[in-house]
Design a protein around this motif. Structure first.
Motif, mmCIF file in Angstrom:
data_model
loop_
_atom_site.group_PDB
_atom_site.id
_atom_site.type_symbol
_atom_site.label_atom_id
_atom_site.label_comp_id
_atom_site.label_asym_id
_atom_site.label_seq_id
_atom_site.Cartn_x
_atom_site.Cartn_y
_atom_site.Cartn_z
ATOM 1 N N SER A 16 -2.033 6.762 4.651
ATOM 2 C CA SER A 16 -1.727 7.565 3.462
ATOM 3 C C SER A 16 -0.783 8.709 3.779
ATOM 4 O O SER A 16 0.085 9.046 2.976
ATOM 5 C CB SER A 16 -3.028 8.108 2.852
ATOM 6 N N ALA B 270 3.161 5.358 -4.083
ATOM 7 C CA ALA B 270 3.831 6.456 -3.379
ATOM 8 C C ALA B 270 5.144 6.836 -4.049
ATOM 9 O O ALA B 270 5.455 8.015 -4.223
ATOM 10 C CB ALA B 270 4.077 6.074 -1.919
ATOM 11 N N ASP C 148 2.762 9.388 1.919
ATOM 12 C CA ASP C 148 3.066 10.631 1.210
ATOM 13 C C ASP C 148 4.444 11.156 1.585
ATOM 14 O O ASP C 148 5.102 11.822 0.782
ATOM 15 C CB ASP C 148 2.010 11.695 1.523
ATOM 16 N N GLU C 149 4.866 10.866 2.810
ATOM 17 C CA GLU C 149 6.176 11.349 3.245
ATOM 18 C C GLU C 149 7.303 10.713 2.441
ATOM 19 O O GLU C 149 8.359 11.325 2.247
ATOM 20 C CB GLU C 149 6.366 11.059 4.734
ATOM 21 N N LYS D 268 7.889 12.822 -0.408
ATOM 22 C CA LYS D 268 8.615 14.035 -0.013
ATOM 23 C C LYS D 268 10.109 13.755 0.101
ATOM 24 O O LYS D 268 10.937 14.547 -0.363
ATOM 25 C CB LYS D 268 8.070 14.546 1.324
#
Length: 398
Positions: free
Chosen positions: A294, A338, A298-299, A302
C-alpha cells in the motif's frame, strides 16, 4: 667586595624577573587550549550585532590596464554528429493489421477449437460445454463466455447449415461484440491549453513497462509528435539507462535523476521540461509497484499530484502481462484505487493463447484496452482494434 655583592643581587633580580615572564606565558597558552577544548572556534569570527558598516569605495588605480574585449567569432552552422542517425518509426495506424498474422499464429488454438466444435452437424450439450471450456481457457471470463455461448445457441440452426467461411464470420462478429467496439480507445496525447499531454505509465515489476514506454515514444514520433521521456523509475538501476536508450534511437530527450532519488521530483522536472520546450507529449515511466504494498501504491498518487502542478495528467496507462491471466484483473483493481487508470496496455500477447484477457479486463473494470504488445520488436506495439483482433483470434485468414 661590595661591588661583587651588588652584581650578584642584580643577577638574582634579573633571574627572578625572567622566570616570572616564562610562567605568565605558559598560563596564557593553557587558557587558549582550555578554550579550544570547550569548543571555541578560533578561526571563525563572531557575527556582527550592530548595523553593517559602510565599505569604502574602491580606489581607482590610474595605472590599471583595461583589457580589450575579445573579438567576435562567427561559428559555422552546427552539423549532426558523424554516424548519428535517428530511426524513423512507422506510424501507428494499421499496425495491428500488419501484425495480425503473428497474433493469429499464437492464438490459433482458440479459433481452431471453436470452429471445429461449431462445424459439427448437430451440437450436443457436451459440444456446448467444450465451447465454454475453450473460451474460459483463453481467459475470456465467465460473464463474456456465457454471453457468447447464449448468442451462438440462438443461432444453432444457422450453424448447422453454415459453410466454414460463414461460420468464421459469425464467430468473429460475436467476439467483436464482447470486445467493446464502441469504447473510446484514443490516447490522451494532444496538447491542451498550451501545455503538453502527460501520460503516466504504471504497472507491476516484469510486465514490460519501461519497454512499453519506449515503444509508445516510437509510435508517437512515427505519428509526427514531439516527446519528452521521464525516467521516474529510480529504484531499478537499469531502468533509466534502458529508457534513455529508447529515446536516443528516435531523438527524444530523457529526463532522469540519481538512482534511489525521489520519483515525484523526476516526474515534475520531466513535465516542466516538456512545458518549457513546448513538446506535444511527456511520457513518465514509474517504478514497478507490487500491488500488495500500500505504501508504494500511495506514492503513485503523490507522483500524479506533483506532476499536475505543472500540467494535468491526460492519460494513465496500466501495463499488464497477458500471461498472468485473471491475476491481471486483481492488479488492475488495486492500481485503479491508487490512480484513475484510463487505459490498459496488454503485453506479451504473442506467446500465449490467453488473448481473452482483453475481454475480462474491459468487462470487469470498464477500462478499455488501448494498446497491445505482439512481440519483442521495437515496433510490435499496436493500437487495439476489436475487429482485427477478433479475426486474429479466430484465424483462418492472413
Amino acid at each position: 667586595m661590595e661591588f661583587v655583592l651588588i652584581a650578584i643581587a642584580i643577577l638574582v633580580v634579573a633571574l627572578i624577573a625572567g622566570v616570572s615572564l616564562l610562567v605568565g606565558r605558559g598560563r596564557k597558552t593553557a587558557r587558549l587550549d582550555d578554550d579550544a577544548a570547550a569548543g571555541t572556534t578560533l578561526t571563525r569570527p563572531a557575527p556582527r550585532t550592530g548595523p553593517p558598516q559602510p565599505t569604502a569605495p574602491p580606489v581607482e588605480q590610474p595605472d590599471a590596464v583595461v583589457p580589450e574585449p575579445p573579438p567576435s567569432v562567427e561559428l559555422p552552422p552546427a552539423e549532426p554528429e558523424p554516424g548519428l542517425i535517428f530511426e524513423t518509426p512507422p506510424p501507428s495506424a494499421g499496425r495491428l493489421v500488419r501484425l495480425r498474422s503473428r497474433l493469429a499464429r499464437s492464438q490459433s488454438s482458440l479459433g481452431r477449437g471453436l470452429l471445429t466444435v461449431l462445424a459439427r452437424e448437430k451440437l450436443t450439450e457436451d459440444d456446448w460445454e467444450e465451447v465454454e471450456e475453450t473460451l474460459l481457457a483463453a481467459d475470456v471470463g465467465i460473464a463474456a463466455t456465457t454471453q457468447i455461448v447464449e448468442r451462438l445457441r440462438t443461432q444453432s440452426m444457422v450453424l448447422a447449415t453454415a459453410s466454414g467461411q460463414n461460420l468464421r464470420e459469425l464467430l468473429v462478429d460475436e467476439l467483436t461484440a464482447v470486445l467493446g467496439p464502441d469504447l473510446d480507445r484514443s490516447l490522451g496525447t494532444d496538447r491542451h491549453d498550451g501545455r503538453p499531454g502527460v501520460v503516466l505509465v504504471v504497472g507491476v515489476n516484469g510486465a514490460g513497462k519501461t519497454t512499453t514506454v519506449g515503444k509508445i515514444a516510437r509510435a508517437l514520433v512515427g505519428d509526427g509528435k514531439s516527446v519528452v521521456l521521464g525516467a521516474a523509475d529510480t529504484f531499478r538501476a537499469a531502468a533509466a539507462d534502458q529508457l534513455e536508450t529508447w529515446g536516443e534511437r528516435v531523438g527524444v530527450l530523457t529526463v532522469r535523476g540519481r538512482e534511489g532519488g525521489d520519483p515525484a521530483s523526476v516526474a515534475f522536472e520531466a513535465v516542466r521540461t516538456g512545458v518549457e520546450a513546448e513538446v506535444d507529449v511527456v511520457l513518465i515511466d514509474t517504478a514497478g509497484r507490487l500491488h500488495t504494498k500500500s505504501g508504494l501504491m500511495d506514492e503513485l498518487g503523490k507522483i500524479k499530484r506533483v506532476v499536475e502542478k505543472q500540467s494535468p495528467v491526460t492519460e494513465v496507462l496500466l501495463v499488464l502481462d497477458a500471461t498472468t491471466g485473471q491475476n491481471g484483473i486483481v492488479q488492475a483493481r488495486v492500481f485503479t484505487e491508487a490512480v484513475t487508470v484510463t487505459g490498459v496496455v496488454l503485453t506479451k500477447l504473442d506467446g500465449t493463447a490467453k488473448g481473452g484477457i482483453v475481454v475480462s479486463v474491459q468487462r470487469e473494470l470498464g477500462i478499455p484496452v488501448k494498446l497491445i504488445g505482439l512481440g519483442e520488436g521495437a515496433d510490435d506495439l499496436a493500437p487495439f482494434e476489436p475487429r482485427a483482433f477478433a479475426e486474429a483470434l479466430v484465424g483462418g485468414e492472413d
